[in-house]
Design a protein around this motif. Structure first.
Motif, PDB file in Angstrom:
ATOM      1  N   GLY A  49       1.394  -1.425   0.270  1.00  0.00           N
ATOM      2  CA  GLY A  49      -0.033  -0.448   0.262  1.00  0.00           C
ATOM      3  C   GLY A  49       0.756   1.170  -0.010  1.00  0.00           C
ATOM      4  O   GLY A  49      -0.072   2.218  -0.117  1.00  0.00           O
ATOM      5  N   SER A  50       2.291   0.925   0.061  1.00  0.00           N
ATOM      6  CA  SER A  50       2.753   2.717  -0.090  1.00  0.00           C
ATOM      7  C   SER A  50       4.605   2.494  -0.429  1.00  0.00           C
ATOM      8  O   SER A  50       5.432   1.146  -0.253  1.00  0.00           O
ATOM      9  CB  SER A  50       2.629   3.325   1.580  1.00  0.00           C
ATOM     10  OG  SER A  50       3.531   3.654   2.171  1.00  0.00           O
ATOM     11  N   GLY A  51       5.034   2.738  -0.064  1.00  0.00           N
ATOM     12  CA  GLY A  51       6.492   3.394  -0.015  1.00  0.00           C
ATOM     13  C   GLY A  51       7.111   2.208  -1.124  1.00  0.00           C
ATOM     14  O   GLY A  51       6.760   2.222  -2.480  1.00  0.00           O
ATOM     15  N   VAL A 102      -0.500  -6.807  -0.167  1.00  0.00           N
ATOM     16  CA  VAL A 102      -0.920  -7.017   0.905  1.00  0.00           C
ATOM     17  C   VAL A 102      -0.398  -6.209   1.781  1.00  0.00           C
ATOM     18  O   VAL A 102       0.267  -5.860   2.175  1.00  0.00           O
ATOM     19  CB  VAL A 102      -0.559  -8.654   1.363  1.00  0.00           C
ATOM     20  CG1 VAL A 102      -0.583  -8.920   3.374  1.00  0.00           C
ATOM     21  CG2 VAL A 102      -1.078  -9.565   0.852  1.00  0.00           C
ATOM     22  N   ASP A 103      -1.644  -5.400   2.585  1.00  0.00           N
ATOM     23  CA  ASP A 103      -1.265  -4.505   3.421  1.00  0.00           C
ATOM     24  C   ASP A 103      -2.812  -4.199   4.840  1.00  0.00           C
ATOM     25  O   ASP A 103      -3.374  -4.627   4.748  1.00  0.00           O
ATOM     26  CB  ASP A 103      -1.505  -3.357   2.663  1.00  0.00           C
ATOM     27  CG  ASP A 103      -0.645  -1.813   3.518  1.00  0.00           C
ATOM     28  OD1 ASP A 103      -0.467  -1.763   4.674  1.00  0.00           O
ATOM     29  OD2 ASP A 103       0.258  -2.003   2.565  1.00  0.00           O
ATOM     30  N   LEU A 104      -2.304  -3.013   5.511  1.00  0.00           N
ATOM     31  CA  LEU A 104      -3.347  -3.068   6.201  1.00  0.00           C
ATOM     32  C   LEU A 104      -4.869  -2.248   5.657  1.00  0.00           C
ATOM     33  O   LEU A 104      -5.646  -2.397   6.136  1.00  0.00           O
ATOM     34  CB  LEU A 104      -3.442  -2.161   7.593  1.00  0.00           C
ATOM     35  CG  LEU A 104      -1.904  -3.083   8.509  1.00  0.00           C
ATOM     36  CD1 LEU A 104      -0.753  -1.952   9.573  1.00  0.00           C
ATOM     37  CD2 LEU A 104      -2.193  -3.731   9.287  1.00  0.00           C
ATOM     38  N   LEU A 108      13.223   7.557   0.174  1.00  0.00           N
ATOM     39  CA  LEU A 108      12.713   8.692   0.540  1.00  0.00           C
ATOM     40  C   LEU A 108      10.947   8.310   0.543  1.00  0.00           C
ATOM     41  O   LEU A 108      10.485   7.569  -0.666  1.00  0.00           O
ATOM     42  CB  LEU A 108      12.695   9.352  -0.005  1.00  0.00           C
ATOM     43  CG  LEU A 108      13.528  10.323  -0.292  1.00  0.00           C
ATOM     44  CD1 LEU A 108      14.371  11.995  -1.943  1.00  0.00           C
ATOM     45  CD2 LEU A 108      15.124  11.126   0.730  1.00  0.00           C
ATOM     46  N   THR A 109      10.157   7.422   1.750  1.00  0.00           N
ATOM     47  CA  THR A 109       9.137   6.722   1.627  1.00  0.00           C
ATOM     48  C   THR A 109       8.347   7.496   3.023  1.00  0.00           C
ATOM     49  O   THR A 109       8.634   8.573   3.948  1.00  0.00           O
ATOM     50  CB  THR A 109       9.259   5.580   1.911  1.00  0.00           C
ATOM     51  OG1 THR A 109       9.781   5.505   3.163  1.00  0.00           O
ATOM     52  CG2 THR A 109       9.845   4.261   1.224  1.00  0.00           C
ATOM     53  N   PRO A 110       6.800   7.056   2.872  1.00  0.00           N
ATOM     54  CA  PRO A 110       5.807   7.511   4.282  1.00  0.00           C
ATOM     55  C   PRO A 110       6.907   7.902   5.472  1.00  0.00           C
ATOM     56  O   PRO A 110       6.608   8.163   6.292  1.00  0.00           O
ATOM     57  CB  PRO A 110       4.747   7.391   3.954  1.00  0.00           C
ATOM     58  CG  PRO A 110       4.830   6.941   2.593  1.00  0.00           C
ATOM     59  CD  PRO A 110       6.465   6.895   1.826  1.00  0.00           C
TER      60      PRO A 110
HETATM   61  N1  LIG Z   1      12.322   3.818   3.521  1.00  0.00           N
HETATM   62  C1  LIG Z   1      13.685   3.802   4.460  1.00  0.00           C
HETATM   63  O1  LIG Z   1      14.653   4.047   4.608  1.00  0.00           O
HETATM   64  C2  LIG Z   1      14.117   2.389   4.670  1.00  0.00           C
HETATM   65  C3  LIG Z   1      15.114   1.699   4.301  1.00  0.00           C
HETATM   66  C4  LIG Z   1      15.334   0.148   4.950  1.00  0.00           C
HETATM   67  C5  LIG Z   1      14.122  -0.132   5.253  1.00  0.00           C
HETATM   68  N2  LIG Z   1      13.214  -0.382   4.755  1.00  0.00           N
HETATM   69  C6  LIG Z   1      12.295  -1.403   5.062  1.00  0.00           C
HETATM   70  O2  LIG Z   1      11.219  -1.812   4.364  1.00  0.00           O
HETATM   71  C7  LIG Z   1       9.877  -1.725   4.154  1.00  0.00           C
HETATM   72  C8  LIG Z   1       9.165  -1.159   3.563  1.00  0.00           C
HETATM   73  O3  LIG Z   1       9.292   0.469   4.487  1.00  0.00           O
HETATM   74  P1  LIG Z   1       8.565   1.724   3.305  1.00  0.00           P
HETATM   75  O4  LIG Z   1      10.102   2.184   3.251  1.00  0.00           O
HETATM   76  O5  LIG Z   1       7.958   1.559   2.049  1.00  0.00           O
HETATM   77  O6  LIG Z   1       7.780   2.067   4.344  1.00  0.00           O
HETATM   78  P2  LIG Z   1       5.946   2.253   3.781  1.00  0.00           P
HETATM   79  O7  LIG Z   1       5.832   3.370   5.668  1.00  0.00           O
HETATM   80  O8  LIG Z   1       6.170   3.496   3.044  1.00  0.00           O
HETATM   81  O9  LIG Z   1       5.184   1.188   4.012  1.00  0.00           O
HETATM   82  C9  LIG Z   1       5.146  -0.064   4.850  1.00  0.00           C
HETATM   83  C10 LIG Z   1       3.843  -0.198   4.557  1.00  0.00           C
HETATM   84  O10 LIG Z   1       4.387  -1.426   5.352  1.00  0.00           O
HETATM   85  C11 LIG Z   1       2.312  -2.134   6.360  1.00  0.00           C
HETATM   86  N3  LIG Z   1       2.423  -1.686   7.195  1.00  0.00           N
HETATM   87  C12 LIG Z   1       2.850  -2.318   8.566  1.00  0.00           C
HETATM   88  N4  LIG Z   1       2.110  -2.548   9.589  1.00  0.00           N
HETATM   89  C13 LIG Z   1       1.616  -3.901   8.983  1.00  0.00           C
HETATM   90  C14 LIG Z   1       0.989  -4.637   9.483  1.00  0.00           C
HETATM   91  N5  LIG Z   1       1.017  -4.978  10.706  1.00  0.00           N
HETATM   92  N6  LIG Z   1       0.389  -5.998   8.322  1.00  0.00           N
HETATM   93  C15 LIG Z   1       0.495  -6.081   6.840  1.00  0.00           C
HETATM   94  N7  LIG Z   1       1.310  -4.589   6.909  1.00  0.00           N
HETATM   95  C16 LIG Z   1       2.038  -3.782   7.674  1.00  0.00           C
HETATM   96  C17 LIG Z   1       2.262   0.291   6.180  1.00  0.00           C
HETATM   97  O11 LIG Z   1       0.326   0.016   5.746  1.00  0.00           O
HETATM   98  C18 LIG Z   1       2.681   0.265   4.407  1.00  0.00           C
HETATM   99  O12 LIG Z   1       1.951   0.599   3.425  1.00  0.00           O
HETATM  100  C19 LIG Z   1      10.197  -1.787   5.580  1.00  0.00           C
HETATM  101  O13 LIG Z   1      10.144  -3.527   5.849  1.00  0.00           O
HETATM  102  C20 LIG Z   1      10.920  -1.282   5.801  1.00  0.00           C
HETATM  103  O14 LIG Z   1      11.711  -1.181   7.125  1.00  0.00           O
HETATM  104  C21 LIG Z   1      13.046   1.132   4.676  1.00  0.00           C
END
Ligand SMILES: NC(=O)c1ccc[n+]([C@@H]2O[C@H](COP(=O)([O-])OP(=O)(O)OC[C@H]3O[C@@H](n4cnc5c(N)ncnc54)[C@H](O)[C@@H]3O)[C@@H](O)[C@H]2O)c1
Length: 266
Positions: free
Chosen positions: A18-20, A39-41, A196-198
């Motif tokens: 749903g995001s990022g 799959v997402d929330l 750069l994500t939410p």
């Molecule tokens: N953004 C960064 O700098 C970064 C760096 C390293 C790793 N990551 C990892 O990348 C992955 C994606 O992160 P992102 O930056 O796209 O963040 P994001 O917040 O944009 O996306 C994460 C998504 O996971 C979903 N989610 C969270 N908890 C959940 C649950 N209990 N059940 C189902 N879905 C759930 C959220 O609703 C969201 O849509 C994560 O595992 C994060 O730890 C991100």
């Protein structure tokens, strides 16, 4: 250039779609002609809370009703709350997703798994917490996580860094386990740096946060990543082309790993 044969559509499950990073990965796969079950929330084909065992079981059941074959599992959903929720979703949610979908992966002729770890796996971690996760002990892990939060002084962050270290080690440990290798299932991870994500938006919104990131996770190579930069690596690792790659943690981290570990990682 497409990373897979567009003439042969595959079925992918993408969590956190749903995001990022998850959203960008789903978009690339759809663009390449594949079927993606997000799959997402909320706002995805399958809505599930992957932080609980019941949520994972419901997700697996729903996906099994939609398809008899899954070619790629991208276990990417995660939080960075610096709290035990990080352990529940980033480690147990990811590992549970992969284990739960194994029967559907076995039906594929080129099955692939990629988990989203993090370059934060190189940050200090709590060894007892990592051990509890690798032992599959949710209760102990949650208790340690709560104690870290209560300790204050930034110790809550160890929930995140430890969950990402545990997931990277779990990938190394299990890539050659019979239940994967016996079915030809490749198991890898990506380890993004600053993307750069939410998730990172609130942190980068303040000068203090930006400084914290600059010190803790610098991006010397071409600056912070876009979600699409990480998606490209995930799509490659889960493509038919990547059949000989296993147990790898691919850093997509704008140089952070090379900067901090240099050539001392062997
Ligand atoms: N953004 C960064 O700098 C970064 C760096 C390293 C790793 N990551 C990892 O990348 C992955 C994606 O992160 P992102 O930056 O796209 O963040 P994001 O917040 O944009 O996306 C994460 C998504 O996971 C979903 N989610 C969270 N908890 C959940 C649950 N209990 N059940 C189902 N879905 C759930 C959220 O609703 C969201 O849509 C994560 O595992 C994060 O730890 C991100």
């Amino acid at each position: 250039m497409p990373t897979t044969d567009v003439a042969a559509p595959r079925v992918y499950v993408v969590t956190g779609a749903g995001s990022g990073i998850g959203q960008a990965t789903a978009a690339q796969l759809i663009d390449e002609g594949h079927r993606v079950i997000g799959v997402d929330l909320k706002n995805t084909e399958v809505v599930a809370d992957l932080s609980t065992e019941d949520g994972i079981a419901a997700m697996v059941e729903e996906i099994a009703a939609l398809t008899s074959v899954v070619d790629g599992v991208i276990a990417n959903a995660g939080t960075s709350l610096q709290a035990p929720m990080d352990v529940a979703i980033d480690f147990f949610g990811a590992v549970g997703t992969v284990e739960g979908l194994l029967p559907l992966l076995r039906a594929s002729d080129a099955p692939r798994v990629c988990i989203t770890a993090s370059a934060a796996s190189l940050h200090p971690a709590n060894d007892d917490l990592v051990d509890a996760m690798l032992n599959g002990d949710r209760e102990t892990a949650a208790a340690i996580g709560e104690r870290l939060v209560a300790a204050g002084g930034g110790a809550g962050y160890l929930n995140y860094s430890s969950s990402k270290q545990a997931v990277a080690r779990w990938v190394r440990r299990n890539a050659l386990a019979e239940r994967f290798v016996g079915a030809g299932i490749t198991l890898n991870a990506v380890a993004p740096g600053l993307v750069l994500t939410p998730m990172t938006e609130p942190l980068l919104a303040t000068e203090e946060g930006r400084q914290q990131v600059e010190e803790g996770m610098p991006s010397p190579l071409n600056g912070p990543a876009r979600p699409e930069d990480v998606a490209a690596a995930i799509c490659f690792l889960t493509s038919t082309a990547a059949g000989k790659i296993g147990g790898q943690v691919l850093f997509v981290d704008s140089g952070y790993d090379a900067l901090t570990r240099g050539d001392d990682s062997w």
